[in-house]
Design an enzyme around this catalytic site. Structure first.
Site, PDB file in Angstrom:
ATOM      1  N   THR A 124       0.383  -1.155  -0.193  1.00 24.04           N
ATOM      2  CA  THR A 124      -0.132   0.010   0.162  1.00 24.04           C
ATOM      3  C   THR A 124       0.901   1.624   0.335  1.00 24.04           C
ATOM      4  O   THR A 124       0.613   2.026  -0.550  1.00 24.04           O
ATOM      5  CB  THR A 124      -0.567  -0.368   1.453  1.00 24.04           C
ATOM      6  N   ASN A 177      -6.018  -9.237  -7.734  1.00 26.97           N
ATOM      7  CA  ASN A 177      -5.881 -10.237  -6.570  1.00 26.97           C
ATOM      8  C   ASN A 177      -7.352 -10.577  -6.508  1.00 26.97           C
ATOM      9  O   ASN A 177      -7.132 -11.937  -5.227  1.00 26.97           O
ATOM     10  CB  ASN A 177      -6.080  -9.471  -5.336  1.00 26.97           C
ATOM     11  N   GLN A 216       0.261  -9.414  -5.607  1.00 22.94           N
ATOM     12  CA  GLN A 216      -0.345 -10.346  -6.753  1.00 22.94           C
ATOM     13  C   GLN A 216       0.429 -11.167  -7.160  1.00 22.94           C
ATOM     14  O   GLN A 216       0.630 -12.256  -7.397  1.00 22.94           O
ATOM     15  CB  GLN A 216      -1.567 -10.528  -6.313  1.00 22.94           C
ATOM     16  N   SER A 218       5.262  -6.757  -2.482  1.00 26.87           N
ATOM     17  CA  SER A 218       4.962  -6.816  -0.537  1.00 26.87           C
ATOM     18  C   SER A 218       4.884  -7.957  -1.067  1.00 26.87           C
ATOM     19  O   SER A 218       5.077  -9.298  -1.129  1.00 26.87           O
ATOM     20  CB  SER A 218       3.309  -7.200  -0.554  1.00 26.87           C
ATOM     21  N   THR A 278      12.779   4.378  10.072  1.00 28.61           N
ATOM     22  CA  THR A 278      13.742   3.737  10.536  1.00 28.61           C
ATOM     23  C   THR A 278      13.170   2.200  10.099  1.00 28.61           C
ATOM     24  O   THR A 278      11.891   1.394  10.034  1.00 28.61           O
ATOM     25  CB  THR A 278      13.921   2.842  12.218  1.00 28.61           C
ATOM     26  N   CYS A 333      -9.235  -6.821   1.602  1.00 25.33           N
ATOM     27  CA  CYS A 333      -9.766  -5.651   1.819  1.00 25.33           C
ATOM     28  C   CYS A 333     -10.611  -5.110   1.730  1.00 25.33           C
ATOM     29  O   CYS A 333     -11.155  -3.857   2.339  1.00 25.33           O
ATOM     30  CB  CYS A 333      -8.409  -5.075   0.569  1.00 25.33           C
TER      31      CYS A 333
HETATM   32  N1  PLP Z   1      -1.993  -4.598  -4.279  1.00 20.65           N
HETATM   33  C1  PLP Z   1      -2.554  -5.555  -4.593  1.00 20.65           C
HETATM   34  C2  PLP Z   1      -2.710  -6.688  -6.261  1.00 20.65           C
HETATM   35  C3  PLP Z   1      -3.270  -6.297  -3.616  1.00 20.65           C
HETATM   36  O1  PLP Z   1      -3.292  -7.690  -3.427  1.00 20.65           O
HETATM   37  C4  PLP Z   1      -2.957  -5.733  -2.036  1.00 20.65           C
HETATM   38  C5  PLP Z   1      -3.171  -6.657  -1.079  1.00 20.65           C
HETATM   39  O2  PLP Z   1      -3.211  -7.638  -0.616  1.00 20.65           O
HETATM   40  C6  PLP Z   1      -2.069  -4.781  -1.985  1.00 20.65           C
HETATM   41  C7  PLP Z   1      -1.401  -4.520  -3.197  1.00 20.65           C
HETATM   42  C8  PLP Z   1      -1.776  -3.615  -0.555  1.00 20.65           C
HETATM   43  O3  PLP Z   1       0.029  -4.705  -0.105  1.00 20.65           O
HETATM   44  P1  PLP Z   1      -0.182  -5.008   1.514  1.00 20.65           P
HETATM   45  O4  PLP Z   1      -1.141  -5.157   2.293  1.00 20.65           O
HETATM   46  O5  PLP Z   1       1.095  -5.099   1.451  1.00 20.65           O
HETATM   47  O6  PLP Z   1      -0.454  -3.006   1.676  1.00 20.65           O
END
Ligand code: PLP
Length: 377
Positions: free
Chosen positions: A72, A150, A180, A200, A239, A323
């Site tokens: 994110t 996702n 993903q 991620s 940090t 999410c």
């Molecule tokens: N982008 C996609 C396609 C995702 O599926 C996700 C999380 O499910 C994110 C971004 C966000 O990643 P994070 O959970 O590391 O913030």
């Protein structure tokens, strides 16, 4: 077998043993990696080792990778950075109608600030490249197009986007949310196709609290989002979470050095697809899909009922993405974009696999899904 039958790896994959070991080791190197004493240097070495591991897995240079706290954060850094950098060239942004909220919401804010955001259709899990071509006829600030969705697992054709940009002679930078898709396909060429990308840790067997922004050395320099002590070469002050980053590196190396990983996870998905034949359960299968995500609808069984039914048997799946689970409306947006009718959206489930799932678990999952479907017949 673990306490759960865990089929929600796209929300958070179970951490691999190499990641846990790396995090544990990093907890003993507790110094601040910016400190110049011996202990600080030891922490710094762990950080740089992880950068080498992730860079090798993503096939980029270490100087092109900047650690963040999450996917994110990396998406926000890149999108707001690109908007600031490119606003004078154009105020038009191209994206898709099925991005994750960590792309969709920043773009909404940019829209409120006067950018024009055009959302290209991904109906049926296919990026509409004809629509994209037409939109490229006028100058574009930048593009943000995810590698893999996702919720549906659909893989979008990033190579075709690159070819279109080259064909149109467009200099618009291409950002790709690869959260993903990273290490989930056999084609590891994404870094050569895009200018910016987002990764991620907790989707690949690392632990939560680390992500990375890929900023190609050939791409325009963007301003940082977080200002402060100048960590990560000034791109991301704060940090560093050394333990999560060390685990990220270890997970990336573990997956990358296992060439059969994608095929084995794909076989589990295939087993469930076969195991649901004749059950009346609808399988939503994009033409090009990730090996680890399967989206289904169980006719007449609302997702929340199915989740409870499965949860009572110790089975964890998602209704849409994690999410969007807090606000089904957002899940509807992606599934509507895919072209599912409301009754299939309301009864949809996302099943996502990891290397740690077994054939026996998949057989139990199929049985439970069939029982769930029969329950409402
Ligand atoms: N982008 C996609 C396609 C995702 O599926 C996700 C999380 O499910 C994110 C971004 C966000 O990643 P994070 O959970 O590391 O913030």
């Amino acid at each position: 077998m673990s306490a759960y039958l865990y089929f929600d790896a796209a929300a958070s994959a179970p951490p691999c043993k190499q990641a846990i070991a790396a995090a544990e080791q990093a907890y003993t190197e507790y110094a601040n990696p910016s400190s110049v004493h011996k202990a600080g240097l030891a922490a710094k070495r762990m950080l740089e080792h992880a950068r080498e591991q992730v860079a090798r897995a993503f096939r980029c240079e270490t100087q092109e990778l900047f650690f963040t706290s999450s996917g994110t954060e990396a998406n926000n850094l890149i999108l707001f950075g690109l908007a600031a950098k490119r606003a004078r060239v154009s105020r038009k942004i191209l994206t898709t109608d099925s991005e994750h909220p960590s792309v969709g919401e920043p773009l909404k804010r940019l829209e409120a600030q006067g950018f024009r955001v055009v959302r290209i259709s991904t109906r049926g899990g296919r990026l509409n490249t004809e629509q994209l071509r037409a939109e490229l006829e006028e100058p574009v600030a930048f593009l943000s197009i995810m590698q893999a969705n996702n919720e549906t697992g659909a893989l979008y054709d990033i190579r075709a986007v690159r070819e279109l940009l080259d064909e149109c002679g467009s200099d618009a930078p291409l950002h790709c949310d690869a959260v993903q898709g990273f290490l989930k396909t056999e084609d590891g060429s994404l870094s050569s196709l895009c200018d910016f990308a987002t990764l991620s840790a907790h989707k690949i067997g690392g632990i939560k609290g680390a992500g990375a922004a890929y900023l190609s050395s050939k791409a325009p320099h963007i301003p940082a989002l977080l200002l402060g002590g100048g960590q990560e070469s000034g791109m991301r002050s704060g940090t560093e979470n050394v333990a999560a980053i060390a685990a990220f590196g270890a997970a990336a190396e573990a997956v990358c050095s296992d060439s059969g990983h994608v095929r084995r996870v794909g076989a589990l998905r295939g087993q469930v697809i076969d195991g649901l034949a004749g059950s009346g359960i609808l399988l939503h299968l994009p033409e090009n899909a990730l090996a680890n995500i399967l989206h289904i609808s169980i006719p007449n069984v609302p997702s929340s009922w199915a989740l409870n039914f499965l949860s009572e048997r110790g089975i964890c799946v998602s209704a849409g993405s994690a999410c969007s689970a807090q606000g089904r409306k957002k899940g509807n947006r992606v599934l509507s974009a895919y072209g599912l009718p409301p009754q299939e959206i309301e009864t949809s489930l996302r099943i996502s696999f990891s290397e740690q799932n077994t054939k026996e678990e998949c057989a139990l999952l199929c049985k439970a899904l069939r029982d769930c479907a029969d329950w409402k017949k």
